[in-house]
Design a protein around this motif. Structure first.
Motif, PDB file in Angstrom:
ATOM      1  N   ALA A  25       0.826  -1.213   0.000  1.00 47.76           N
ATOM      2  CA  ALA A  25       0.000   0.000   0.000  1.00 47.76           C
ATOM      3  C   ALA A  25       0.865   1.271   0.000  1.00 47.76           C
ATOM      4  O   ALA A  25       0.567   2.223  -0.730  1.00 47.76           O
ATOM      5  N   LEU A  26       1.943   1.271   0.782  1.00 47.85           N
ATOM      6  CA  LEU A  26       2.725   2.513   0.922  1.00 47.85           C
ATOM      7  C   LEU A  26       3.320   2.981  -0.415  1.00 47.85           C
ATOM      8  O   LEU A  26       3.107   4.130  -0.800  1.00 47.85           O
ATOM      9  N   PRO A  27       4.036   2.126  -1.158  1.00 52.64           N
ATOM     10  CA  PRO A  27       4.542   2.607  -2.458  1.00 52.64           C
ATOM     11  C   PRO A  27       3.419   2.883  -3.459  1.00 52.64           C
ATOM     12  O   PRO A  27       3.513   3.816  -4.270  1.00 52.64           O
ATOM     13  N   ARG A  93       9.928   5.414   7.893  1.00 51.75           N
ATOM     14  CA  ARG A  93      11.009   5.452   6.916  1.00 51.75           C
ATOM     15  C   ARG A  93      10.523   5.404   5.471  1.00 51.75           C
ATOM     16  O   ARG A  93      11.134   5.988   4.579  1.00 51.75           O
ATOM     17  N   ALA A  94       9.401   4.703   5.258  1.00 51.94           N
ATOM     18  CA  ALA A  94       8.902   4.544   3.893  1.00 51.94           C
ATOM     19  C   ALA A  94       8.500   5.890   3.271  1.00 51.94           C
ATOM     20  O   ALA A  94       8.224   5.962   2.071  1.00 51.94           O
ATOM     21  N   SER A  95       8.511   6.975   4.058  1.00 54.75           N
ATOM     22  CA  SER A  95       8.237   8.315   3.499  1.00 54.75           C
ATOM     23  C   SER A  95       9.214   8.653   2.379  1.00 54.75           C
ATOM     24  O   SER A  95       8.910   9.466   1.502  1.00 54.75           O
ATOM     25  N   PRO A 123      20.381   2.903   5.917  1.00 59.25           N
ATOM     26  CA  PRO A 123      20.687   4.073   5.095  1.00 59.25           C
ATOM     27  C   PRO A 123      19.873   4.093   3.793  1.00 59.25           C
ATOM     28  O   PRO A 123      19.189   3.128   3.480  1.00 59.25           O
ATOM     29  N   VAL A 124      19.986   5.205   3.048  1.00 58.38           N
ATOM     30  CA  VAL A 124      19.269   5.298   1.759  1.00 58.38           C
ATOM     31  C   VAL A 124      20.251   5.512   0.610  1.00 58.38           C
ATOM     32  O   VAL A 124      19.887   6.047  -0.432  1.00 58.38           O
ATOM     33  N   ASP A 125      21.497   5.081   0.809  1.00 58.09           N
ATOM     34  CA  ASP A 125      22.528   5.327  -0.211  1.00 58.09           C
ATOM     35  C   ASP A 125      22.183   4.708  -1.570  1.00 58.09           C
ATOM     36  O   ASP A 125      22.526   5.260  -2.619  1.00 58.09           O
ATOM     37  N   VAL A 162      20.265  -6.009  -1.940  1.00 61.55           N
ATOM     38  CA  VAL A 162      18.841  -6.043  -2.302  1.00 61.55           C
ATOM     39  C   VAL A 162      18.069  -5.117  -1.363  1.00 61.55           C
ATOM     40  O   VAL A 162      18.100  -5.304  -0.147  1.00 61.55           O
ATOM     41  N   THR A 163      17.438  -4.110  -1.937  1.00 62.98           N
ATOM     42  CA  THR A 163      16.639  -3.195  -1.112  1.00 62.98           C
ATOM     43  C   THR A 163      15.223  -3.075  -1.689  1.00 62.98           C
ATOM     44  O   THR A 163      15.057  -2.796  -2.892  1.00 62.98           O
ATOM     45  N   VAL A 164      14.244  -3.269  -0.820  1.00 63.20           N
ATOM     46  CA  VAL A 164      12.847  -3.287  -1.264  1.00 63.20           C
ATOM     47  C   VAL A 164      12.390  -1.872  -1.633  1.00 63.20           C
ATOM     48  O   VAL A 164      12.012  -1.607  -2.784  1.00 63.20           O
ATOM     49  N   THR A 165      12.461  -0.948  -0.687  1.00 62.58           N
ATOM     50  CA  THR A 165      11.983   0.408  -1.018  1.00 62.58           C
ATOM     51  C   THR A 165      12.927   1.088  -2.018  1.00 62.58           C
ATOM     52  O   THR A 165      12.491   1.937  -2.787  1.00 62.58           O
ATOM     53  N   MET A 188      12.847  -8.864  -5.236  1.00 64.73           N
ATOM     54  CA  MET A 188      11.847  -9.690  -5.946  1.00 64.73           C
ATOM     55  C   MET A 188      10.572  -9.852  -5.120  1.00 64.73           C
ATOM     56  O   MET A 188       9.721 -10.679  -5.429  1.00 64.73           O
ATOM     57  N   GLU A 189      10.459  -9.062  -4.047  1.00 63.26           N
ATOM     58  CA  GLU A 189       9.323  -9.186  -3.130  1.00 63.26           C
ATOM     59  C   GLU A 189       7.988  -9.029  -3.868  1.00 63.26           C
ATOM     60  O   GLU A 189       7.875  -8.220  -4.811  1.00 63.26           O
ATOM     61  N   PRO A 190       6.960  -9.765  -3.444  1.00 62.35           N
ATOM     62  CA  PRO A 190       5.636  -9.654  -4.083  1.00 62.35           C
ATOM     63  C   PRO A 190       5.083  -8.226  -4.041  1.00 62.35           C
ATOM     64  O   PRO A 190       4.322  -7.837  -4.931  1.00 62.35           O
ATOM     65  N   PRO A 303      11.327 -14.313   5.276  1.00 58.47           N
ATOM     66  CA  PRO A 303      11.277 -12.863   5.519  1.00 58.47           C
ATOM     67  C   PRO A 303      11.737 -12.446   6.920  1.00 58.47           C
ATOM     68  O   PRO A 303      11.327 -13.044   7.918  1.00 58.47           O
ATOM     69  N   THR A 304      12.570 -11.421   6.945  1.00 62.90           N
ATOM     70  CA  THR A 304      13.004 -10.862   8.235  1.00 62.90           C
ATOM     71  C   THR A 304      11.791 -10.388   9.056  1.00 62.90           C
ATOM     72  O   THR A 304      11.809 -10.427  10.280  1.00 62.90           O
ATOM     73  N   ASP A 305      10.725  -9.973   8.364  1.00 63.80           N
ATOM     74  CA  ASP A 305       9.539  -9.485   9.079  1.00 63.80           C
ATOM     75  C   ASP A 305       8.773 -10.608   9.788  1.00 63.80           C
ATOM     76  O   ASP A 305       7.792 -10.332  10.488  1.00 63.80           O
ATOM     77  N   MET A 306       9.174 -11.866   9.598  1.00 66.80           N
ATOM     78  CA  MET A 306       8.541 -12.991  10.319  1.00 66.80           C
ATOM     79  C   MET A 306       9.491 -13.609  11.355  1.00 66.80           C
ATOM     80  O   MET A 306       9.142 -14.591  11.999  1.00 66.80           O
TER      81      MET A 306
HETATM   82  C1  UD1 Z   1      11.294  -3.079   3.552  1.00 67.94           C
HETATM   83  C2  UD1 Z   1      10.021  -3.325   4.326  1.00 67.94           C
HETATM   84  C3  UD1 Z   1      10.351  -3.891   5.704  1.00 67.94           C
HETATM   85  C4  UD1 Z   1      11.244  -5.131   5.589  1.00 67.94           C
HETATM   86  C5  UD1 Z   1      12.452  -4.843   4.700  1.00 67.94           C
HETATM   87  C6  UD1 Z   1      13.272  -6.089   4.407  1.00 67.94           C
HETATM   88  C7  UD1 Z   1       8.559  -1.614   3.437  1.00 67.94           C
HETATM   89  C8  UD1 Z   1       7.814  -0.354   3.653  1.00 67.94           C
HETATM   90  N1  UD1 Z   1       9.306  -2.068   4.444  1.00 67.94           N
HETATM   91  O1  UD1 Z   1      12.036  -2.101   4.272  1.00 67.94           O
HETATM   92  O2  UD1 Z   1       9.111  -4.236   6.353  1.00 67.94           O
HETATM   93  O3  UD1 Z   1      11.708  -5.497   6.867  1.00 67.94           O
HETATM   94  O4  UD1 Z   1      12.032  -4.297   3.445  1.00 67.94           O
HETATM   95  O5  UD1 Z   1      12.482  -7.069   3.834  1.00 67.94           O
HETATM   96  O6  UD1 Z   1       8.435  -2.236   2.390  1.00 67.94           O
HETATM   97  N2  UD1 Z   1      20.064  -0.714   2.787  1.00 67.94           N
HETATM   98  C9  UD1 Z   1      21.196  -0.011   2.520  1.00 67.94           C
HETATM   99  N3  UD1 Z   1      21.112   1.087   1.687  1.00 67.94           N
HETATM  100  C10 UD1 Z   1      19.947   1.479   1.123  1.00 67.94           C
HETATM  101  C11 UD1 Z   1      18.773   0.741   1.398  1.00 67.94           C
HETATM  102  C12 UD1 Z   1      18.863  -0.362   2.228  1.00 67.94           C
HETATM  103  O7  UD1 Z   1      22.276  -0.329   3.011  1.00 67.94           O
HETATM  104  O8  UD1 Z   1      19.927   2.483   0.388  1.00 67.94           O
HETATM  105  C13 UD1 Z   1      20.132  -1.911   3.659  1.00 67.94           C
HETATM  106  C14 UD1 Z   1      19.297  -1.779   4.927  1.00 67.94           C
HETATM  107  O9  UD1 Z   1      20.028  -1.135   5.928  1.00 67.94           O
HETATM  108  C15 UD1 Z   1      19.023  -3.229   5.256  1.00 67.94           C
HETATM  109  C16 UD1 Z   1      18.901  -3.894   3.884  1.00 67.94           C
HETATM  110  O10 UD1 Z   1      19.525  -2.999   2.970  1.00 67.94           O
HETATM  111  O11 UD1 Z   1      20.106  -3.790   5.947  1.00 67.94           O
HETATM  112  C17 UD1 Z   1      17.488  -4.142   3.410  1.00 67.94           C
HETATM  113  O12 UD1 Z   1      16.754  -2.969   3.555  1.00 67.94           O
HETATM  114  P1  UD1 Z   1      15.509  -2.583   2.620  1.00 67.94           P
HETATM  115  O13 UD1 Z   1      15.131  -3.754   1.791  1.00 67.94           O
HETATM  116  O14 UD1 Z   1      15.808  -1.295   1.939  1.00 67.94           O
HETATM  117  O15 UD1 Z   1      14.394  -2.345   3.703  1.00 67.94           O
HETATM  118  P2  UD1 Z   1      13.221  -1.323   3.560  1.00 67.94           P
HETATM  119  O16 UD1 Z   1      12.895  -1.184   2.115  1.00 67.94           O
HETATM  120  O17 UD1 Z   1      13.480  -0.119   4.369  1.00 67.94           O
END
Ligand code: UD1
Length: 418
Positions: A25-27, A93-95, A123-125, A162-165, A188-190, A303-306
């Protein structure tokens, strides 16, 4: 501050209605920033994080109209403030997901840096690296990230991890970029796939979502859409784990069981019986489960969330198990609290070793983050006597009417405000 009071030791039986997925929903709500046309988003979960996102979008100038049935109508025709302030970003953070779409459509955005977080640095690098590769200029000043680009240009972006957001932010940005963007080592998250489906409905040209490589061909404009958010696999998994831990029986409807296969296989090896037919899933658990070893990983991994919820289940399993956390560096804060209930857990680096005990005993515990709180609720449901879980505002960020849903399964659980 509100807390949950649980009289544990009751087997849970029944059916739970699974809500729409918070993390999809957030994205998807942020997609409203990409077009002046109207988006109707349905099956939204009623959660604090969704309210925070709608407040943020309203602050930016999106017209937000809620309907009574978990739906919202969004219009990005009057967006006039290209900024996400600290007060909102620090609570969620999802903002940061407004960054990509704002820069893509308006050429500029300013977002407060999320700052530290209870479960690690986060981080958001990678978001920044991707936008820079698409030609954006990025400045950091007084805690704000300012990103500008006359027009984003398609690029090949290889994520370092791998970063979801991060994947979602760049996918949103690339829909309106000039040319083709290829995201490699993408999440590759759903929920990434759900966002892609919504964007395709708006006219975006995206292929490969759900695989490691996503290709986005930029278009000059996107249109409105009517879209229903997918089910929340983490909420579904939390109820499955709770019911399994109490030795009960659960029926869930409206799921795609393939999406939760990593959890289903863990619960099956713990001794649970899982039957699925179409979109229905039935889980039956024996009185005492076998311990299960878990190592978190990006989807399709566990999933880390579980993680916290499964750790709660392992505390009373018949033997010793290990839980390794590979995504976040500080996601064992529930361990100290579980120990207050009598759990035997030892932390060795990023691994927790859990020696199953025959019973937990109720105590006062404190929630520290969203999913850790869910683990504590499950532990409270298992424990004999009374458990109170404090600071449940964390839970309200991600679980809709949790006491009501558990109550329907027979749990003795109520919310107290003091
Ligand atoms: C999303 C989920 C969160 C879940 C996480 C991992 C949303 C809103 N939140 O969070 O519930 O726990 O995925 O499945 O979807 N990282 C970096 N640099 C970046 C981005 C991430 O180093 O620019 C690192 C993070 O510190 C972390 C890892 O990558 O160690 C995964 O993070 P990420 O997948 O980005 O988590 P979120 O998207 O914040």
């Amino acid at each position: 501050m509100e807390k949950l009071l649980i009289q544990g030791g009751v087997k849970l039986f029944g059916e739970v209605e699974v809500s729409g997925a918070k993390n999809a929903a957030l994205p998807i709500l942020c997609a409203s920033l990409l077009t002046p046309d109207k988006l109707r988003i349905r099956n939204l979960p009623h959660l604090q994080d969704v309210t925070t996102m709608l407040t943020l979008l309203g602050h930016i100038g999106v017209d937000v109209e809620l309907d009574e049935k978990m739906g919202v109508m969004l219009s990005g025709a009057n967006v006039n403030r290209l900024q996400a302030p600290y007060e909102l970003v620090r609570t969620m953070r999802a903002s940061v997901l407004v960054l990509g779409p704002l820069v893509a459509r308006f050429g500029r955005a300013q977002v407060s840096l999320p700052g530290g977080c209870a479960i690690g640095q986060r981080p958001v690098d990678q978001h920044i690296k991707g936008l820079e590769a698409m030609g954006a200029e990025v400045e950091i000043d007084q805690g704000y990230l300012t990103v500008s680009a006359h027009r984003l240009i398609g690029a090949e972006i290889v994520f370092d991890l791998v970063t979801v957001t991060g994947t979602e932010n760049l996918m949103l940005a690339a829909t309106l970029a000039d040319g083709v963007t290829v995201l490699r080592n993408a999440a590759m998250e759903p929920e990434v796939v759900d966002l892609a489906n919504c964007l395709v409905g708006m006219g975006a040209k995206i292929s490969g979502a759900g695989s490691e490589t996503i290709k986005i061909e930029g278009v000059s404009a996107l249109k409105g859409v009517d879209y229903a958010v997918m089910f929340d696999r983490i909420e579904a998994g939390t109820y499955m784990t709770a019911v399994a831990a109490t030795g009960g029986e659960l029926l869930l409807r409206g799921l795609d069981v393939n999406i939760i296969s990593s959890l289903v296989s863990k619960l099956s090896s713990a001794g649970g019986e899982v039957h699925s037919e179409g979109e229905d899933l039935l889980l039956r658990a024996p009185c005492r489960l076998n311990p299960i070893d878990i190592k978190t990983a990006p989807y399709p991994g566990f999933p880390t969330d579980m993680q916290a919820q499964l750790m709660a289940l392992n505390t009373i399993a018949d033997g010793t198990s290990t839980v390794s956390e590979t995504i976040f560096e500080n996601r064992f804060m529930h361990v100290q609290e579980l120990k207050r209930l009598g759990a035997k857990i030892e932390i060795q680096g990023n691994m927790a070793v859990i020696q199953g005990v025959s019973e937990l005993a109720g105590a006062e515990v404190m929630a520290t983050d969203l999913r850790a709180s869910a683990g504590l609720v499950i532990a409270g449901l298992i424990a004999s006597g009374e458990t109170s879980v404090g600071r449940i505002y964390h839970l309200d960020r991600g679980y809709e009417r949790i006491e009501e849903k558990f109550g329907r399964l027979g749990a003795k659980i109520r919310r107290l405000s003091n």
